[in-house]
Design an enzyme around this catalytic site. Structure first.
Site, PDB file in Angstrom:
ATOM      1  N   CYS A 130      -2.337 -26.783  -1.121  1.00  0.00           N
ATOM      2  CA  CYS A 130      -2.395 -28.199  -0.738  1.00  0.00           C
ATOM      3  C   CYS A 130      -3.514 -28.968  -1.437  1.00  0.00           C
ATOM      4  O   CYS A 130      -3.403 -30.172  -1.635  1.00  0.00           O
ATOM      5  CB  CYS A 130      -2.536 -28.317   0.768  1.00  0.00           C
ATOM      6  SG  CYS A 130      -1.103 -27.666   1.643  1.00  0.00           S
ATOM      7  N   GLY A 152       4.360   4.533  15.283  1.00  0.00           N
ATOM      8  CA  GLY A 152       5.418   4.711  16.279  1.00  0.00           C
ATOM      9  C   GLY A 152       6.561   3.724  16.103  1.00  0.00           C
ATOM     10  O   GLY A 152       7.732   4.106  16.095  1.00  0.00           O
ATOM     11  N   PHE A 153       6.222   2.468  15.902  1.00  0.00           N
ATOM     12  CA  PHE A 153       7.253   1.439  15.790  1.00  0.00           C
ATOM     13  C   PHE A 153       8.150   1.687  14.577  1.00  0.00           C
ATOM     14  O   PHE A 153       9.371   1.643  14.668  1.00  0.00           O
ATOM     15  CB  PHE A 153       6.626   0.038  15.712  1.00  0.00           C
ATOM     16  CG  PHE A 153       7.637  -1.056  15.578  1.00  0.00           C
ATOM     17  CD1 PHE A 153       8.377  -1.473  16.667  1.00  0.00           C
ATOM     18  CD2 PHE A 153       7.869  -1.651  14.346  1.00  0.00           C
ATOM     19  CE1 PHE A 153       9.344  -2.476  16.543  1.00  0.00           C
ATOM     20  CE2 PHE A 153       8.820  -2.653  14.207  1.00  0.00           C
ATOM     21  CZ  PHE A 153       9.563  -3.067  15.306  1.00  0.00           C
ATOM     22  N   ASP A 193      -1.748   0.433  12.852  1.00  0.00           N
ATOM     23  CA  ASP A 193      -0.826   0.760  13.938  1.00  0.00           C
ATOM     24  C   ASP A 193      -0.624   2.274  13.930  1.00  0.00           C
ATOM     25  O   ASP A 193      -1.166   2.977  13.080  1.00  0.00           O
ATOM     26  CB  ASP A 193       0.484  -0.025  13.795  1.00  0.00           C
ATOM     27  CG  ASP A 193       1.238   0.349  12.528  1.00  0.00           C
ATOM     28  OD1 ASP A 193       0.757   1.212  11.754  1.00  0.00           O
ATOM     29  OD2 ASP A 193       2.309  -0.220  12.298  1.00  0.00           O
ATOM     30  N   CYS A 209      -4.670 -30.092   4.695  1.00  0.00           N
ATOM     31  CA  CYS A 209      -4.792 -28.625   4.654  1.00  0.00           C
ATOM     32  C   CYS A 209      -5.764 -28.206   3.551  1.00  0.00           C
ATOM     33  O   CYS A 209      -5.666 -28.667   2.419  1.00  0.00           O
ATOM     34  CB  CYS A 209      -3.425 -28.000   4.409  1.00  0.00           C
ATOM     35  SG  CYS A 209      -3.478 -26.207   4.241  1.00  0.00           S
ATOM     36  N   HIS A 243      -0.778 -20.868   2.109  1.00  0.00           N
ATOM     37  CA  HIS A 243      -0.606 -22.019   3.003  1.00  0.00           C
ATOM     38  C   HIS A 243      -0.250 -21.571   4.430  1.00  0.00           C
ATOM     39  O   HIS A 243      -0.875 -22.012   5.396  1.00  0.00           O
ATOM     40  CB  HIS A 243       0.449 -22.995   2.484  1.00  0.00           C
ATOM     41  CG  HIS A 243       0.714 -24.072   3.492  1.00  0.00           C
ATOM     42  ND1 HIS A 243      -0.135 -25.147   3.661  1.00  0.00           N
ATOM     43  CD2 HIS A 243       1.662 -24.180   4.457  1.00  0.00           C
ATOM     44  CE1 HIS A 243       0.307 -25.886   4.673  1.00  0.00           C
ATOM     45  NE2 HIS A 243       1.385 -25.315   5.174  1.00  0.00           N
ATOM     46  N   ASP A 255      -0.508  -9.733  15.739  1.00  0.00           N
ATOM     47  CA  ASP A 255      -0.225  -9.471  14.324  1.00  0.00           C
ATOM     48  C   ASP A 255       1.242  -9.779  14.088  1.00  0.00           C
ATOM     49  O   ASP A 255       2.055  -9.678  15.014  1.00  0.00           O
ATOM     50  CB  ASP A 255      -0.453  -7.992  13.970  1.00  0.00           C
ATOM     51  CG  ASP A 255       0.713  -7.134  14.439  1.00  0.00           C
ATOM     52  OD1 ASP A 255       0.780  -6.827  15.647  1.00  0.00           O
ATOM     53  OD2 ASP A 255       1.599  -6.817  13.625  1.00  0.00           O
ATOM     54  N   CYS A 291      -5.986 -25.369   2.003  1.00  0.00           N
ATOM     55  CA  CYS A 291      -5.549 -24.183   1.240  1.00  0.00           C
ATOM     56  C   CYS A 291      -5.409 -24.485  -0.250  1.00  0.00           C
ATOM     57  O   CYS A 291      -5.373 -25.637  -0.684  1.00  0.00           O
ATOM     58  CB  CYS A 291      -4.250 -23.615   1.817  1.00  0.00           C
ATOM     59  SG  CYS A 291      -2.756 -24.342   1.137  1.00  0.00           S
TER      60      CYS A 291
HETATM   61 ZN   LIG Z   1      -1.889 -25.780   2.698  1.00  0.00          ZN
END
Ligand SMILES: [Zn+2]
Length: 386
Positions: free
Chosen positions: A315, A101-102, A98, A310, A341, A272, A312
């Site tokens: 999980c 600025g923010f 970025d 899931c 996750h 984002d 991940c």
């Molecule tokens: Zn998961």
């Protein structure tokens, strides 16, 4: 345009007007980004609690890093000396920075804005610094991100019209200065549309920024204190003006699954947010149709995975009971597993959206996707604006 970004719309929106959702492919110096896409945020050159292997496993194809934070610490010149940001953080896929600025403008009493730039005090040690459009570009060129972003003056969506008008005009002047300052041929440069929630100012800003030779168009000044209806109305002003524009559209700062879905539906390609990772570190795990707060006592005896299907790390290997225990014991592994996750859930959700767009079924299954996204709780909304 720099030539460092090639964007191709793979599946345009259907002619019947049922959705403006589209699928595309953004080719950058360090790789290809399929859109619509979500970028996890690595503020300090790390997505908190994850290493680059974790990031690849959760499905990240591009991440965002914060120019303001890296300028202050460890310093963009030091990162450049050490071989640039990709080398420094050992991430070989695309990075968007970025403009700062923010963050600079969000410092409130700690900063003063004039026509030339913004003077601010570091949130770390109170030291005095100055960002101009030229300096923001120089910092991003030193970092070596795939995509740099023009320096802008964002305002809170609910600001008074005169404040929005003034900041939007300045953002336009700063956009031209950012373009003139940019020289790195392997780095794309995106411009930022402002205009708050005022339809005429938003339209004027969209036309102005789109008239400049940027590689992509950021929609700024949203994902703040506006309601979803106000955000959607603003997108309905800006996106139709970009209908014939060949560049990607990026809505900055949006991160809850339901918000992502509605913005894709209205024609946005990139997003984002810190939200999925931040709520994960507080023990809120996103699952189809809602969320689990694993700090809740009822999970301490629950042998089931957080989410049955899931893929991940959390999980596939651990139980709800285990992650509930880790959070209560404040064990560091809790943050890594929970972040894996929520980012897996978010990036998988984007994959589902992309494949629906590509097969032409998006309008038919958008309500099903809304159910999967669940609704954001008031506490998550409060965290997002914190
Ligand atoms: Zn998961």
């Amino acid at each position: 345009m720099t030539g460092a970004a090639q964007f191709k719309v793979v599946t345009p929106p259907p002619a019947d007007g049922s959705t403006r959702a589209r699928a595309g492919r953004l080719t950058l110096t360090h790789g290809v980004v399929e859109t619509p896409q979500f970028m996890p945020v690595g503020t300090n050159a790390t997505v908190k609690a994850l290493d680059p292997d974790d990031l690849r496993t959760v499905g990240a194809s591009i991440i965002l890093a914060n120019t303001y934070h890296l300028y202050l610490r460890p310093g963009h010149e030091r990162i450049a000396r050490l071989g640039g940001l990709h080398r420094f953080m050992a991430w070989d896929r695309p990075i968007l920075t970025d403009s700062g600025g923010f963050q600079v403008v969000s410092l409130g009493d700690l900063r003063v804005i004039d026509e030339a730039g913004a003077t601010f005090r570091s949130h770390l040690d109170g030291s005095l610094h100055r960002f101009t459009p030229e300096h923001a570009i120089a910092v991003q060129e030193a970092l070596g991100s795939d995509v740099a972003v023009a320096f802008d003056q964002p305002v809170t969506p609910s600001s008074l019209r005169a404040v929005v008008a003034d900041a939007t005009e300045r953002t336009h002047r700063w956009a031209e200065r950012s373009l003139n300052a940019h020289s790195r041929p392997d780095q794309a440069l995106f411009g930022i549309v402002q205009g708050g929630l005022e339809p005429d100012l938003r339209a004027e800003s969209t036309r102005y920024i789109a008239s400049l030779p940027f590689d992509g168009i950021c929609l700024g000044g949203l994902a703040g204190d506006e309601t979803p209806a106000q955000r959607e109305a603003t997108l309905d002003v800006a996106i139709p003006l970009l209908e014939a524009d060949p560049r990607p559209r990026y809505l900055m700062g949006l991160g809850s699954p339901v918000d992502l879905l509605e913005a894709v539906h209205r024609g946005v390609d990139l997003f984002d947010s810190v939200l999925p990772a931040r709520v994960a570190r507080n023990g809120q795990l996103w699952v189809p149709g809602g969320r689990l707060n694993v700090r809740n006592q009822r999970f301490l005896d629950d042998p089931a995975p957080v989410q049955e299907d899931c893929p991940c790390l959390l999980c596939t290997r651990f139980s709800r009971a285990y992650i509930a225990h880790l959070f209560r014991a404040k064990e560091l592994l809790a943050y890594r597993l929970a972040t894996c996750h929520n980012l897996t859930f978010t990036l998988d959700f984007m994959t589902r959206i992309r494949s629906a767009i590509r097969t032409g079924t998006f309008p038919a299954i958008v309500s099903e996707l809304r159910l999967r996204a669940g609704r954001m709780s008031a506490s998550e909304a409060a965290e997002k604006s914190a």
